[in-house]
Design a protein around this motif. Structure first.
Motif, PDB file in Angstrom:
ATOM      1  N   PHE A 137     -19.650 -46.059  -3.335  1.00 17.11           N
ATOM      2  CA  PHE A 137     -18.741 -45.610  -4.385  1.00 17.11           C
ATOM      3  C   PHE A 137     -18.078 -44.254  -4.114  1.00 17.11           C
ATOM      4  O   PHE A 137     -17.353 -43.746  -4.956  1.00 17.11           O
ATOM      5  CB  PHE A 137     -19.477 -45.533  -5.732  1.00 17.11           C
ATOM      6  N   HIS A 138     -18.351 -43.671  -2.947  1.00 21.04           N
ATOM      7  CA  HIS A 138     -17.864 -42.297  -2.783  1.00 21.04           C
ATOM      8  C   HIS A 138     -17.432 -42.043  -1.344  1.00 21.04           C
ATOM      9  O   HIS A 138     -18.220 -41.646  -0.491  1.00 21.04           O
ATOM     10  CB  HIS A 138     -18.997 -41.334  -3.185  1.00 21.04           C
ATOM     11  N   VAL A 139     -16.137 -42.266  -1.113  1.00 19.63           N
ATOM     12  CA  VAL A 139     -15.594 -42.120   0.231  1.00 19.63           C
ATOM     13  C   VAL A 139     -14.283 -41.335   0.163  1.00 19.63           C
ATOM     14  O   VAL A 139     -13.437 -41.586  -0.690  1.00 19.63           O
ATOM     15  CB  VAL A 139     -15.371 -43.527   0.843  1.00 19.63           C
ATOM     16  N   HIS A 140     -14.138 -40.376   1.074  1.00 16.33           N
ATOM     17  CA  HIS A 140     -12.929 -39.539   1.109  1.00 16.33           C
ATOM     18  C   HIS A 140     -12.017 -39.931   2.268  1.00 16.33           C
ATOM     19  O   HIS A 140     -12.479 -40.154   3.387  1.00 16.33           O
ATOM     20  CB  HIS A 140     -13.293 -38.065   1.260  1.00 16.33           C
ATOM     21  N   THR A 141     -10.726 -39.965   1.981  1.00 14.06           N
ATOM     22  CA  THR A 141      -9.719 -40.245   3.016  1.00 14.06           C
ATOM     23  C   THR A 141      -8.936 -38.965   3.307  1.00 14.06           C
ATOM     24  O   THR A 141      -9.222 -37.908   2.734  1.00 14.06           O
ATOM     25  CB  THR A 141      -8.723 -41.321   2.549  1.00 14.06           C
ATOM     26  N   ASP A 171     -11.242 -39.826  -3.671  1.00 21.71           N
ATOM     27  CA  ASP A 171     -10.658 -38.590  -3.168  1.00 21.71           C
ATOM     28  C   ASP A 171     -10.687 -37.496  -4.239  1.00 21.71           C
ATOM     29  O   ASP A 171     -10.635 -37.768  -5.433  1.00 21.71           O
ATOM     30  CB  ASP A 171      -9.218 -38.854  -2.691  1.00 21.71           C
ATOM     31  N   HIS A 172     -10.772 -36.255  -3.755  1.00 19.77           N
ATOM     32  CA  HIS A 172     -10.827 -35.101  -4.662  1.00 19.77           C
ATOM     33  C   HIS A 172      -9.550 -34.988  -5.483  1.00 19.77           C
ATOM     34  O   HIS A 172      -8.443 -35.063  -4.939  1.00 19.77           O
ATOM     35  CB  HIS A 172     -10.959 -33.798  -3.866  1.00 19.77           C
ATOM     36  N   TYR A 173      -9.710 -34.792  -6.775  1.00 19.13           N
ATOM     37  CA  TYR A 173      -8.567 -34.462  -7.629  1.00 19.13           C
ATOM     38  C   TYR A 173      -8.999 -33.296  -8.523  1.00 19.13           C
ATOM     39  O   TYR A 173      -9.628 -33.486  -9.553  1.00 19.13           O
ATOM     40  CB  TYR A 173      -8.146 -35.679  -8.466  1.00 19.13           C
ATOM     41  N   LEU A 225     -11.142 -41.779  -8.127  1.00 25.84           N
ATOM     42  CA  LEU A 225     -10.925 -40.348  -7.909  1.00 25.84           C
ATOM     43  C   LEU A 225     -12.193 -39.585  -8.271  1.00 25.84           C
ATOM     44  O   LEU A 225     -12.919 -39.976  -9.198  1.00 25.84           O
ATOM     45  CB  LEU A 225      -9.791 -39.815  -8.803  1.00 25.84           C
ATOM     46  N   GLU A 226     -12.436 -38.507  -7.548  1.00 33.08           N
ATOM     47  CA  GLU A 226     -13.481 -37.548  -7.904  1.00 33.08           C
ATOM     48  C   GLU A 226     -12.774 -36.395  -8.610  1.00 33.08           C
ATOM     49  O   GLU A 226     -12.148 -35.552  -7.965  1.00 33.08           O
ATOM     50  CB  GLU A 226     -14.218 -37.076  -6.636  1.00 33.08           C
ATOM     51  N   VAL A 227     -12.846 -36.402  -9.932  1.00 25.83           N
ATOM     52  CA  VAL A 227     -12.069 -35.449 -10.733  1.00 25.83           C
ATOM     53  C   VAL A 227     -12.940 -34.244 -11.101  1.00 25.83           C
ATOM     54  O   VAL A 227     -14.014 -34.404 -11.680  1.00 25.83           O
ATOM     55  CB  VAL A 227     -11.555 -36.134 -12.020  1.00 25.83           C
ATOM     56  N   SER A 287     -21.882 -42.345  -0.405  1.00 27.16           N
ATOM     57  CA  SER A 287     -22.178 -41.641   0.848  1.00 27.16           C
ATOM     58  C   SER A 287     -21.460 -40.288   0.913  1.00 27.16           C
ATOM     59  O   SER A 287     -21.830 -39.434   1.686  1.00 27.16           O
ATOM     60  CB  SER A 287     -21.722 -42.475   2.039  1.00 27.16           C
ATOM     61  N   ASP A 288     -20.417 -40.107   0.076  1.00 30.49           N
ATOM     62  CA  ASP A 288     -19.587 -38.906   0.157  1.00 30.49           C
ATOM     63  C   ASP A 288     -19.067 -38.734   1.582  1.00 30.49           C
ATOM     64  O   ASP A 288     -19.027 -37.629   2.120  1.00 30.49           O
ATOM     65  CB  ASP A 288     -20.387 -37.667  -0.286  1.00 30.49           C
ATOM     66  N   SER A 289     -18.686 -39.848   2.183  1.00 31.10           N
ATOM     67  CA  SER A 289     -18.205 -39.825   3.564  1.00 31.10           C
ATOM     68  C   SER A 289     -16.915 -39.042   3.680  1.00 31.10           C
ATOM     69  O   SER A 289     -15.999 -39.207   2.877  1.00 31.10           O
ATOM     70  CB  SER A 289     -17.949 -41.255   4.060  1.00 31.10           C
ATOM     71  N   HIS A 290     -16.863 -38.194   4.701  1.00 30.50           N
ATOM     72  CA  HIS A 290     -15.621 -37.496   5.037  1.00 30.50           C
ATOM     73  C   HIS A 290     -15.119 -37.940   6.409  1.00 30.50           C
ATOM     74  O   HIS A 290     -14.225 -37.331   6.984  1.00 30.50           O
ATOM     75  CB  HIS A 290     -15.817 -35.985   4.976  1.00 30.50           C
ATOM     76  N   SER A 291     -15.717 -39.011   6.940  1.00 35.17           N
ATOM     77  CA  SER A 291     -15.270 -39.584   8.214  1.00 35.17           C
ATOM     78  C   SER A 291     -15.805 -41.008   8.317  1.00 35.17           C
ATOM     79  O   SER A 291     -16.720 -41.401   7.574  1.00 35.17           O
ATOM     80  CB  SER A 291     -15.807 -38.761   9.395  1.00 35.17           C
TER      81      SER A 291
HETATM   82 ZN   LIG Z   1     -16.873 -36.145  -2.683  1.00 33.92          ZN
END
Ligand SMILES: [Zn+2]
Ligand SMILES: [Zn+2]
Length: 263
Positions: free
Chosen positions: A8-12, A43-45, A86-88, A240-244
């Protein structure tokens, strides 16, 4: 959704902490298929930065947000294992604006989660160098107490149905990294109280795996605490809060395991 388990937590590359040539929606969607996972983009908002930071990916408001939604919907057309989200960020002094934003856009996304990363604007405690700077003007104890206070306010605000990394302030403040002052005594009590409140309100908490990539070597919250919270009736989503793409692959097995453990 196509698969049984979801990260549920992946960043592009739409997130400010990822390079412009970083992974995009399609990269993750394809990889998720191979890993038998659904993927939710979170993604961060951060409204404060959306308003004040010209370098922020979402700077510019509505127009750029629509571009994001269009891109993600195109990916959803080709992949049935993809969720938009979104991660607000929560700010005590911006509750009204955040509320307006959510009223307007909650329906546009499959999943929105609240989080916060800054007790002080421009000094995220989730960035080691910024935390180091912050520690020159603020005591550890004050940062942690403010974190706990703002977390409580974020939950009381009823703005969010889902909350990310509920003890994320400890990413760098722990025995394996920037050691806690001896005067600070931390136990699970605060988070148990928070958990009970969330259970009552029907707010889900994240089991955020990212901590295992850092010296702290544990998720946020720890597995032990998560199991205690589960007993209190807390429901979880796993991220996972993946950043890659490497992060995403690295956590895939844990996502599956912990989804089953905490369900
Ligand atoms: Zn995050
Ligand atoms: Zn976060």
């Amino acid at each position: 959704m196509k698969f049984k388990h979801t990260d549920f937590h992946v960043h592009t590359k739409w997130s400010h902490d990822i390079a412009k040539n970083g992974p995009d929606f399609n990269d993750y969607a394809k990889l998720a298929e191979e890993l038998n996972l659904n993927v939710c983009f979170l993604d961060h908002y951060e409204l404060y930065h959306v308003k004040h930071d010209k370098t922020y990916p979402f700077y510019g408001g509505e127009e750029i947000l629509n571009k994001y939604l269009k891109e993600v919907s195109q990916v959803k057309e080709n992949h049935n294992n993809v969720l938009s989200g979104l991660e607000v960020d929560y700010y005590v002094d911006m509750e009204e604006e955040i509320g307006e934003f959510l009223d307007l856009h909650e329906k546009d996304f499959d999943f929105i989660a609240g989080a916060f990363h800054e007790t002080d604007h421009w000094f995220p405690f989730t960035t080691r160098s910024k935390l180091k700077e912050l520690l020159k003007k603020k005591k550890q104890e004050d940062i942690i107490n403010e974190f706990l206070e703002i977390t409580r306010k974020m939950i009381d605000s009823n703005l969010f149905k889902n909350i990310c990394h509920v003890d994320g302030v400890f990413r760098y403040l722990n025995d394996n990294d920037i050691k806690l002052d001896r005067s600070i005594e931390m136990n699970d009590e605060f988070f148990i109280a928070i958990g009970k409140k969330c259970a009552k309100k029907g707010i889900k908490l994240e089991f955020n795996l990212s901590g295992v990539r850092y010296p702290i070597q544990r998720p946020f919250p720890s597995r032990d605490l998560a199991l205690k919270l589960k007993q209190e009736g807390v429901r979880f989503f796993i991220g996972s809060d993946s950043h890659s793409l490497e992060h995403f692959m690295y956590h895939a097995a844990q996502i599956k395991e912990m989804t089953d453990v905490l369900k």
